[in-house]
Design a protein around this motif. Sequence first.
Motif, mmCIF file in Angstrom:
data_model
loop_
_atom_site.group_PDB
_atom_site.id
_atom_site.type_symbol
_atom_site.label_atom_id
_atom_site.label_comp_id
_atom_site.label_asym_id
_atom_site.label_seq_id
_atom_site.Cartn_x
_atom_site.Cartn_y
_atom_site.Cartn_z
ATOM 1 N N THR A 1 -38.180 93.259 30.663
ATOM 2 C CA THR A 1 -39.905 92.967 30.009
ATOM 3 C C THR A 1 -41.383 94.280 30.991
ATOM 4 O O THR A 1 -42.309 94.436 30.428
ATOM 5 C CB THR A 1 -40.336 91.498 31.055
ATOM 6 N N ARG A 2 -40.763 94.273 32.193
ATOM 7 C CA ARG A 2 -41.934 95.507 32.770
ATOM 8 C C ARG A 2 -41.717 96.415 32.513
ATOM 9 O O ARG A 2 -42.767 97.340 32.066
ATOM 10 C CB ARG A 2 -41.662 95.081 34.351
ATOM 11 N N VAL A 3 -40.362 97.394 31.672
ATOM 12 C CA VAL A 3 -40.514 98.371 31.231
ATOM 13 C C VAL A 3 -41.304 98.501 30.063
ATOM 14 O O VAL A 3 -41.690 99.198 29.422
ATOM 15 C CB VAL A 3 -38.475 98.968 31.100
ATOM 16 N N THR A 4 -40.175 97.275 29.149
ATOM 17 C CA THR A 4 -41.519 97.201 28.286
ATOM 18 C C THR A 4 -42.660 97.180 28.164
ATOM 19 O O THR A 4 -43.512 98.000 27.294
ATOM 20 C CB THR A 4 -40.722 96.181 27.330
ATOM 21 N N VAL A 5 -43.132 96.623 28.976
ATOM 22 C CA VAL A 5 -44.911 96.031 29.069
ATOM 23 C C VAL A 5 -45.032 97.523 29.723
ATOM 24 O O VAL A 5 -46.407 98.483 29.138
ATOM 25 C CB VAL A 5 -45.041 95.205 30.032
ATOM 26 N N ALA A 6 -44.621 98.631 31.232
ATOM 27 C CA ALA A 6 -45.228 99.618 31.300
ATOM 28 C C ALA A 6 -45.187 100.427 29.937
ATOM 29 O O ALA A 6 -45.766 101.661 29.432
ATOM 30 C CB ALA A 6 -44.362 100.371 32.095
ATOM 31 N N GLY A 7 -44.481 100.725 28.983
ATOM 32 C CA GLY A 7 -44.358 101.391 27.678
ATOM 33 C C GLY A 7 -45.256 100.977 27.290
ATOM 34 O O GLY A 7 -45.981 102.146 26.488
ATOM 35 N N THR A 8 -45.958 100.601 26.404
ATOM 36 C CA THR A 8 -46.941 99.372 25.729
ATOM 37 C C THR A 8 -48.225 99.442 26.574
ATOM 38 O O THR A 8 -49.406 100.635 25.374
ATOM 39 C CB THR A 8 -46.564 97.862 25.361
ATOM 40 N N ALA A 9 -48.454 99.351 27.334
ATOM 41 C CA ALA A 9 -49.652 100.421 28.134
ATOM 42 C C ALA A 9 -49.846 101.083 28.565
ATOM 43 O O ALA A 9 -50.814 101.983 28.305
ATOM 44 C CB ALA A 9 -49.686 99.317 29.979
ATOM 45 N N LEU A 10 -48.485 102.338 28.376
ATOM 46 C CA LEU A 10 -48.576 103.773 28.733
ATOM 47 C C LEU A 10 -49.717 104.106 27.561
ATOM 48 O O LEU A 10 -50.308 105.180 26.867
ATOM 49 C CB LEU A 10 -47.761 104.236 29.132
ATOM 50 N N LEU A 11 -48.870 103.347 25.998
ATOM 51 C CA LEU A 11 -49.125 103.992 25.006
ATOM 52 C C LEU A 11 -50.611 103.818 24.696
ATOM 53 O O LEU A 11 -51.577 104.370 24.747
ATOM 54 C CB LEU A 11 -48.682 103.740 23.875
#
Length: 161
Positions: free
Chosen positions: A119-129
């Motif tokens: 979940t943290r990886v997905t959230v970090a990618g979404t936040a980066l975008l």
Amino acid sequence: MRKFWERDTAPIADVETTARVPSPATWSSVPRWRLGLTLLLALLNAGLSAALLMQHRGDARGAAAVSQVCGETGASGCDVVSQSPYSSVRGVPVAAFGLAFALSLALLTGLGLLGGPDTRVTVAGTALLALFLALAVAVVLLGVQFFLIKAFCKMCLLTYA
């Protein structure tokens, strides 16, 4: 020439060699402190955007908070920027968009802190975008201040950072 279906089957790897491969969770895990720092900065940005929105709407507390950062009322670039025709998009202040973005980013990272490594990886990618898109918007808004309004709001520049 051999065709791909005529190739020999690959040898099966020994258990000893596959045991050295790290688990997928360790390949791309995002530490919780990074999401925590992002949450803290998003909440700080939300506070700045809320003060700018209050100043835009004529609230005395918002104007006082902005004048603490920008300088005296009337002489600061913040007043010029907030009263310009570019401070609203179809009647909605730009600061309201900034506030909505910052609160959405804070919610996203807050939920990411509660989840596991995937979940943290997905959230970090979404936040980066989302932050890359926000960077593009910030560059446009900075260009509007520089080329069209010809005045700078220090508090607005803080929200771009």
